[in-house]
Motif scaffolding. Sequence first.
Motif, short mmCIF file in Angstrom:
data_model
loop_
_atom_site.label_atom_id
_atom_site.label_comp_id
_atom_site.label_asym_id
_atom_site.label_seq_id
_atom_site.Cartn_x
_atom_site.Cartn_y
_atom_site.Cartn_z
N ARG A 116 4.92 -57.04 -8.93
CA ARG A 116 5.18 -56.23 -7.73
C ARG A 116 6.40 -55.35 -7.93
NH1 ARG A 116 3.58 -56.01 -2.21
NH2 ARG A 116 4.45 -54.03 -1.56
N ASP A 117 7.44 -55.89 -8.56
CA ASP A 117 8.64 -55.11 -8.85
C ASP A 117 8.31 -53.93 -9.77
OD1 ASP A 117 10.58 -56.74 -7.47
OD2 ASP A 117 10.32 -58.20 -9.06
N VAL A 118 7.49 -54.20 -10.79
CA VAL A 118 7.14 -53.15 -11.75
C VAL A 118 6.40 -52.02 -11.04
CG1 VAL A 118 5.76 -52.60 -13.78
CG2 VAL A 118 7.11 -54.69 -13.74
N ARG A 119 5.46 -52.37 -10.17
CA ARG A 119 4.72 -51.33 -9.45
C ARG A 119 5.61 -50.58 -8.47
NH1 ARG A 119 0.27 -55.22 -9.74
NH2 ARG A 119 -1.26 -54.37 -11.19
N ASP A 120 6.57 -51.27 -7.89
CA ASP A 120 7.52 -50.60 -7.00
C ASP A 120 8.34 -49.58 -7.78
OD1 ASP A 120 9.05 -50.11 -4.64
OD2 ASP A 120 10.60 -51.45 -5.39
N VAL A 121 8.83 -49.98 -8.95
CA VAL A 121 9.58 -49.06 -9.80
C VAL A 121 8.68 -47.89 -10.23
CG1 VAL A 121 10.67 -48.81 -12.07
CG2 VAL A 121 11.26 -50.75 -10.60
N ARG A 122 7.45 -48.20 -10.59
CA ARG A 122 6.48 -47.15 -10.96
C ARG A 122 6.36 -46.10 -9.86
NH1 ARG A 122 0.52 -48.98 -10.04
NH2 ARG A 122 1.30 -48.59 -7.91
N ASP A 123 6.16 -46.58 -8.62
CA ASP A 123 5.98 -45.64 -7.50
C ASP A 123 7.23 -44.79 -7.28
OD1 ASP A 123 3.50 -46.75 -7.23
OD2 ASP A 123 3.94 -47.85 -5.39
N ARG A 124 8.39 -45.38 -7.46
CA ARG A 124 9.62 -44.64 -7.25
C ARG A 124 9.81 -43.56 -8.33
NH1 ARG A 124 13.04 -47.41 -3.54
NH2 ARG A 124 12.07 -49.38 -2.91
N PRO A 162 3.87 -47.08 5.12
CA PRO A 162 3.12 -45.87 4.75
C PRO A 162 2.22 -46.11 3.55
CG PRO A 162 5.41 -45.70 4.07
CD PRO A 162 5.31 -46.94 4.91
N ALA A 163 1.27 -45.23 3.39
CA ALA A 163 0.37 -45.33 2.24
C ALA A 163 1.18 -45.29 0.95
CB ALA A 163 -0.63 -44.18 2.26
N PRO A 164 0.74 -46.03 -0.05
CA PRO A 164 1.49 -46.03 -1.31
C PRO A 164 1.48 -44.67 -1.98
CG PRO A 164 -0.63 -47.13 -1.56
CD PRO A 164 -0.46 -46.87 -0.10
N VAL A 165 2.39 -44.49 -2.90
CA VAL A 165 2.43 -43.25 -3.67
C VAL A 165 1.09 -43.06 -4.37
CG1 VAL A 165 3.51 -42.11 -5.65
CG2 VAL A 165 4.92 -43.37 -4.00
N PRO A 166 0.46 -41.90 -4.22
CA PRO A 166 -0.88 -41.71 -4.81
C PRO A 166 -0.84 -41.72 -6.34
CG PRO A 166 -0.03 -39.63 -3.96
CD PRO A 166 0.92 -40.70 -3.51
N GLU A 167 -1.92 -42.21 -6.91
CA GLU A 167 -2.05 -42.20 -8.36
C GLU A 167 -2.10 -40.77 -8.87
OE1 GLU A 167 -5.16 -43.71 -11.85
OE2 GLU A 167 -5.37 -44.42 -9.78
N PRO A 168 -1.27 -40.41 -9.84
CA PRO A 168 -1.26 -39.03 -10.34
C PRO A 168 -2.52 -38.73 -11.15
CG PRO A 168 0.23 -40.40 -11.63
CD PRO A 168 -0.25 -41.26 -10.50
N PRO A 169 -2.93 -37.46 -11.20
CA PRO A 169 -4.13 -37.10 -11.95
C PRO A 169 -3.92 -37.24 -13.46
CG PRO A 169 -3.00 -35.13 -11.20
CD PRO A 169 -2.29 -36.30 -10.56
N GLU A 170 -5.00 -37.19 -14.18
CA GLU A 170 -4.96 -37.30 -15.65
C GLU A 170 -4.53 -35.95 -16.25
OE1 GLU A 170 -5.38 -39.77 -17.60
OE2 GLU A 170 -6.46 -41.34 -16.50
N ALA A 171 -3.29 -35.57 -15.99
CA ALA A 171 -2.78 -34.28 -16.48
C ALA A 171 -2.13 -34.45 -17.85
CB ALA A 171 -1.78 -33.71 -15.48
N THR A 172 -2.06 -33.36 -18.60
CA THR A 172 -1.45 -33.39 -19.93
C THR A 172 -0.39 -32.29 -20.04
OG1 THR A 172 -3.14 -31.91 -20.82
CG2 THR A 172 -3.54 -34.29 -20.99
N VAL A 173 0.38 -32.36 -21.11
CA VAL A 173 1.37 -31.33 -21.41
C VAL A 173 1.06 -30.78 -22.81
CG1 VAL A 173 3.16 -32.36 -19.98
CG2 VAL A 173 2.98 -33.01 -22.39
#
Length: 557
Positions: free
Chosen positions: A126-134, A23-34
Motif C-alpha cells: 500500500r505504501d509503494v502504491r501511495d508513493v507511485r501515485d504521488r 477522491p478517485a485514485p490517480v489515474p493510470e498513465p497511458p502507454e506513452a514513450t519518449v
Amino acid sequence: MGTTLTGVPVSPGRAAGVVVTMPAPVPEPPEATVSEADVDAAVERLRAATAAVRERLETLAAGATGTAADVLAVTAAMAADPTLASDAERRVRDGLHAPERAAWDAANAIAAQLEPLGPPLSERARDVRDVRDRIVAELTGVRPPGVPSPGHPFVLVAEDLAPADTATLDPAVVVAVVTSGGGPTSHTAILARALGIPAVVAVRGAEDLAEGETVVVDGGAGRVLRDPSADEVEAATNAVRVEREFDGHGRTADGHRVELLANVADPEAAQAAVAAHAEGVGLFRTEFCFLGRDTEPSVAEQVAAYRGVLGAFGGRKVVVRTLDAGADKPLPFVTADDEPNPALGVRGLRTAAAHPEVLDRQLEAIAAAAAAESADVWVMAPMVATTHEARSFVDACARHGLSRAGAMVEVPAAALRSRWIFEHAAFGSIGTNDLTQYAMAADRMLGDLAALSTTWQPAVLELVRATCEGAAQHGRPVGVCGEAAADAVLAPVLVGLGVRSLSMTPRALADVAAVLAEVSFARCRELAALALAEPDADAARATVRRELADILDALAL
C-alpha cells in the motif's frame, strides 16, 4: 428506522456527520514513450519528481510525532527506495517509457512482489502504491493523493487509507473514519486510535455510503447508522468524547496495581507520554535512529538518541526494545533483500545470529545511556521463539551490565513454552499484533479477515493466559505492548488473564484507567473466563461489552 452497518470497532467514541469519500485514485498513465534524444531529460524529470515527493513526506514526518512520524518516515523511505528508482530509470532508458509510465510499472512490480509475502511486509504494498501515485501526480500535474478538505467537519469513508494520509488526519475536521477494508491492527486503526478519532473498519456495505449523506458512527461498538433520526444525530453530536486525565496510578476498583505505560518511538513521543502522565514506557521502539540509513548509527549517535527518551522518565521504568529490523523494516546492514517470505524470515533478534556486533553495539549504547540518566531501564528482544534465544539475549545484556533483560512474546512457540523462556527472561511483553497474525494466519490489512485479526480471538487470549501462567511459575511480570493494550474494554480481560502492565498510545491511558478503576480484580478474572468460553472474537467482545454496559455508557465509551 435507519439501517445499521457493522464492522470491526477500532477506535472508541461516537460521532455524527456528513459522508465525504476519498477522491478517485490517480489515474493510470497511458502507454506513452519518449524519443532516444529525450531520454536524459525524461530521467531527470523522474528524479526531480521522486525527490519532490520524498522531501514533502520527510517534511510531514518532521512535523509529526509518535506513530504518525514513524509511519510518514517509512513512506518517505519508500520514496527513496533505490530499487524503485533504478527500475523506473531502467524502464525509461531501455524501454523508452515516459517517466510517469515507468514509475507506475516499477512500483506495481514491487507491490506485486510484496503482496504474497504476508503481513507485515504485504502492508508495504500500500505504501509503494501511495508513493507511485504521488510521483505520477507530480509528473502529470494532477491532484496528488490526500484527504479531502470540504471546509466543514465530516465522516471520512474509504476502502482504506494510505498510512501517509491517515497520519495527517485532523481530528477537528475528520470526526470519524469508516473503511470497507483494513483490520484492527492496520495503520488506519492504529493512527485513528492515537488521534482519538472514532473509527470502524471492515464495514460491509461501506462502499454504498453516498457523498453527503448523514451517518452516526459508534467506534466502540463497531456500528455505522444510516438515515439516523434527528434525535440520534443530536445524541451522537452531543456525545463529545470525554477528555479524561490519567492520574498516573493504574489500579482496579479494589486497588490491584496495573502499570499503565506508553509506547514511544522518539523523544517527541516521550514528551507526549509524560504529558499524559504515563507511569513509564512499556515499549521504546529504537528503530527511529536506524531507519533510512545505509549504515549503522555509531554508538555515540545511539546514546544521544536514547537519552532523549530516558531523560524524560527520570526514576521511572523504560522498557527498551532492541532493533526490530527485517520484514517491513529492512535495513541493508543487517537484512537481506531476497528473502522469499520476510515475515517469517530473519527479523528481530534473529538478525543477531549473522550480525552479533550490531546487537552488541546497541546494548553498549543502551547501557551508556542508562548510566547517564536516572530512568529504570529494562531491555527486551523482539521475536524470541526459543529458550536458547532467551538465554543468549539475557547473557548478552549481562555482559553490558543490563540486569533487567526480557523477551517479547510475539511467536506462539514462546507463549506455549513460556515456562522455559522465563527461566531466563526477567520479564515478558506480549506483542499482540504479531502474536495474533501468527496465531490466526491472517493478514491484518484484509478486511475479509478482520474478524480473525483481533486479540479478542479466544485462541489468542489462550496464548496470553499461557504466557502469564508460565511466567508466574518464576515470579516474572508480563505486560502487553501491542495495540490490544489500548482497548479499554479488553483491558480488564487482559488483567484477568494475569497481565500486570499495559503499554499503549498515550491518548488511550485515561480511558483504560477509567474502566479498570470501575472493576475489581476478581471481576477482571470473571470477564476473562467469560471471554475464553466464547466460540469466537465477536461473541467474546459482545459478552464483555454487555457485562460492562453500565460502565461503558457512563464513560461514553
